[in-house]
Motif scaffolding. Structure first.
Motif, short mmCIF file in Angstrom:
data_model
loop_
_atom_site.label_atom_id
_atom_site.label_comp_id
_atom_site.label_asym_id
_atom_site.label_seq_id
_atom_site.Cartn_x
_atom_site.Cartn_y
_atom_site.Cartn_z
N LEU A 1 -14.84 -2.24 -32.11
CA LEU A 1 -15.25 -1.63 -30.78
C LEU A 1 -15.31 -0.15 -30.82
CD1 LEU A 1 -13.14 -4.10 -28.41
CD2 LEU A 1 -15.70 -3.92 -28.88
N TRP A 2 -14.40 0.43 -31.32
CA TRP A 2 -14.40 1.95 -31.46
C TRP A 2 -15.46 2.47 -32.23
CZ3 TRP A 2 -14.01 5.79 -34.91
CH2 TRP A 2 -14.11 7.06 -34.48
N LEU A 3 -15.90 1.86 -33.39
CA LEU A 3 -17.15 2.15 -34.38
C LEU A 3 -18.45 1.87 -33.36
CD1 LEU A 3 -16.11 1.01 -37.74
CD2 LEU A 3 -16.09 3.21 -36.90
N LEU A 4 -18.60 0.79 -32.55
CA LEU A 4 -19.67 0.67 -31.99
C LEU A 4 -19.81 1.75 -30.75
CD1 LEU A 4 -21.70 -1.18 -31.05
CD2 LEU A 4 -20.35 -2.44 -29.49
N LEU A 5 -18.65 2.29 -30.08
CA LEU A 5 -18.74 3.09 -29.12
C LEU A 5 -19.16 4.45 -29.92
CD1 LEU A 5 -18.01 3.98 -26.28
CD2 LEU A 5 -15.77 4.69 -27.11
N PHE A 6 -18.84 4.61 -30.97
CA PHE A 6 -18.87 5.97 -31.65
C PHE A 6 -20.54 6.13 -32.23
CE2 PHE A 6 -19.10 8.53 -35.66
CZ PHE A 6 -18.41 9.76 -35.33
N VAL A 7 -20.94 4.94 -32.33
CA VAL A 7 -22.38 4.82 -32.79
C VAL A 7 -23.36 5.18 -31.52
CG1 VAL A 7 -24.21 3.37 -33.47
CG2 VAL A 7 -22.32 3.44 -34.88
N LEU A 8 -22.88 4.52 -30.34
CA LEU A 8 -23.62 4.47 -29.21
C LEU A 8 -23.37 5.84 -28.48
CD1 LEU A 8 -23.10 1.07 -27.66
CD2 LEU A 8 -25.21 1.92 -29.03
N CYS A 9 -22.24 6.48 -28.39
CA CYS A 9 -21.83 7.53 -27.72
C CYS A 9 -20.62 8.37 -28.15
CB CYS A 9 -21.47 7.18 -26.19
SG CYS A 9 -21.04 8.57 -25.10
N TRP A 10 -20.89 9.10 -29.12
CA TRP A 10 -20.08 9.73 -30.18
C TRP A 10 -18.96 10.48 -29.51
CZ3 TRP A 10 -19.86 14.92 -30.99
CH2 TRP A 10 -21.25 15.57 -30.72
N PRO A 11 -19.59 11.59 -28.20
CA PRO A 11 -18.54 12.31 -27.73
C PRO A 11 -17.55 11.60 -26.89
CG PRO A 11 -20.87 13.09 -27.27
CD PRO A 11 -20.95 11.81 -27.81
N LEU A 12 -17.99 10.21 -26.35
CA LEU A 12 -16.78 9.69 -25.58
C LEU A 12 -16.09 9.20 -26.45
CD1 LEU A 12 -16.34 8.40 -22.77
CD2 LEU A 12 -17.64 6.74 -23.08
N ALA A 13 -16.39 8.38 -27.86
CA ALA A 13 -15.49 7.58 -28.77
C ALA A 13 -14.38 8.98 -29.15
CB ALA A 13 -16.41 7.32 -29.90
N LEU A 14 -14.87 10.35 -29.36
CA LEU A 14 -13.99 11.22 -30.04
C LEU A 14 -12.91 11.55 -28.78
CD1 LEU A 14 -16.13 13.60 -32.08
CD2 LEU A 14 -14.66 11.75 -32.97
N LEU A 15 -13.42 11.62 -27.57
CA LEU A 15 -12.48 12.01 -26.52
C LEU A 15 -11.57 10.70 -26.41
CD1 LEU A 15 -12.00 13.62 -24.28
CD2 LEU A 15 -13.28 12.28 -22.65
N ALA A 16 -11.90 9.71 -26.44
CA ALA A 16 -10.97 8.35 -26.58
C ALA A 16 -9.92 8.53 -27.52
CB ALA A 16 -11.72 7.28 -26.59
N LEU A 17 -10.55 8.84 -29.02
CA LEU A 17 -9.57 9.10 -30.13
C LEU A 17 -8.43 10.17 -29.77
CD1 LEU A 17 -9.21 7.98 -32.88
CD2 LEU A 17 -10.60 9.71 -33.64
N LEU A 18 -8.87 11.11 -29.18
CA LEU A 18 -7.91 12.27 -29.00
C LEU A 18 -6.87 12.03 -27.55
CD1 LEU A 18 -10.22 15.28 -29.24
CD2 LEU A 18 -8.37 14.54 -30.97
N LEU A 19 -7.33 11.32 -26.55
CA LEU A 19 -6.51 10.95 -25.42
C LEU A 19 -5.72 9.78 -25.81
CD1 LEU A 19 -8.77 11.44 -22.52
CD2 LEU A 19 -7.00 12.96 -23.46
N TRP A 20 -6.01 8.86 -26.78
CA TRP A 20 -5.13 7.52 -26.97
C TRP A 20 -3.62 8.08 -27.20
CZ3 TRP A 20 -5.35 3.02 -25.85
CH2 TRP A 20 -4.62 1.83 -26.65
N PRO A 21 -3.23 8.98 -27.99
CA PRO A 21 -1.62 9.36 -28.09
C PRO A 21 -1.16 9.71 -26.75
CG PRO A 21 -3.08 10.15 -29.78
CD PRO A 21 -3.96 9.89 -28.76
N VAL A 22 -1.83 10.36 -26.00
CA VAL A 22 -1.29 10.67 -24.48
C VAL A 22 -1.06 9.52 -23.54
CG1 VAL A 22 -1.71 12.14 -22.48
CG2 VAL A 22 -2.48 13.03 -24.62
N VAL A 23 -2.24 8.65 -23.83
CA VAL A 23 -2.05 7.13 -22.89
C VAL A 23 -0.98 6.73 -23.42
CG1 VAL A 23 -3.35 5.14 -22.45
CG2 VAL A 23 -4.58 7.33 -22.02
N TRP A 24 -0.83 6.41 -24.60
CA TRP A 24 0.47 5.78 -25.35
C TRP A 24 1.58 6.32 -25.00
CZ3 TRP A 24 4.48 6.60 -28.69
CH2 TRP A 24 5.19 5.51 -29.19
N LEU A 25 1.62 7.64 -24.61
CA LEU A 25 3.14 8.37 -24.36
C LEU A 25 3.21 8.10 -22.87
CD1 LEU A 25 3.27 11.72 -26.32
CD2 LEU A 25 4.73 9.71 -26.50
#
Length: 64
Positions: A5-29
């Motif tokens: 799903l992340w790879l699909l998001l990366f192909v369709l909208c790479w800025p949103l995918a990178l933002l999700a990748l960077l914010l995932w640890p914050v959401v987890w915390l």
């Protein structure tokens, strides 16, 4: 599945995918305290269930 799903998001909208990748640890915390509260509440209910069913277990009641 999450990776696909992340790879699909990366192909369709790479800025949103990178933002999700960077914010995932914050959401987890941020969700960690809620998980700990859930585990604690579940443990309290298990303790209450064990205490309430102790007399029946001592008298020899079999679980279904």
């Amino acid at each position: 599945m999450k990776l696909l799903l992340w790879l699909l998001l990366f192909v369709l909208c790479w800025p949103l995918a990178l933002l999700a990748l960077l914010l995932w640890p914050v959401v987890w915390l941020l969700s960690l305290p809620f998980r700990l509260i859930g585990i604690s509440v579940e443990a309290v209910f298990a303790l209450l269930r064990a205490v309430l069913f102790l007399p029946a277990r001592l008298l020899g009641h079999k679980d279904a």
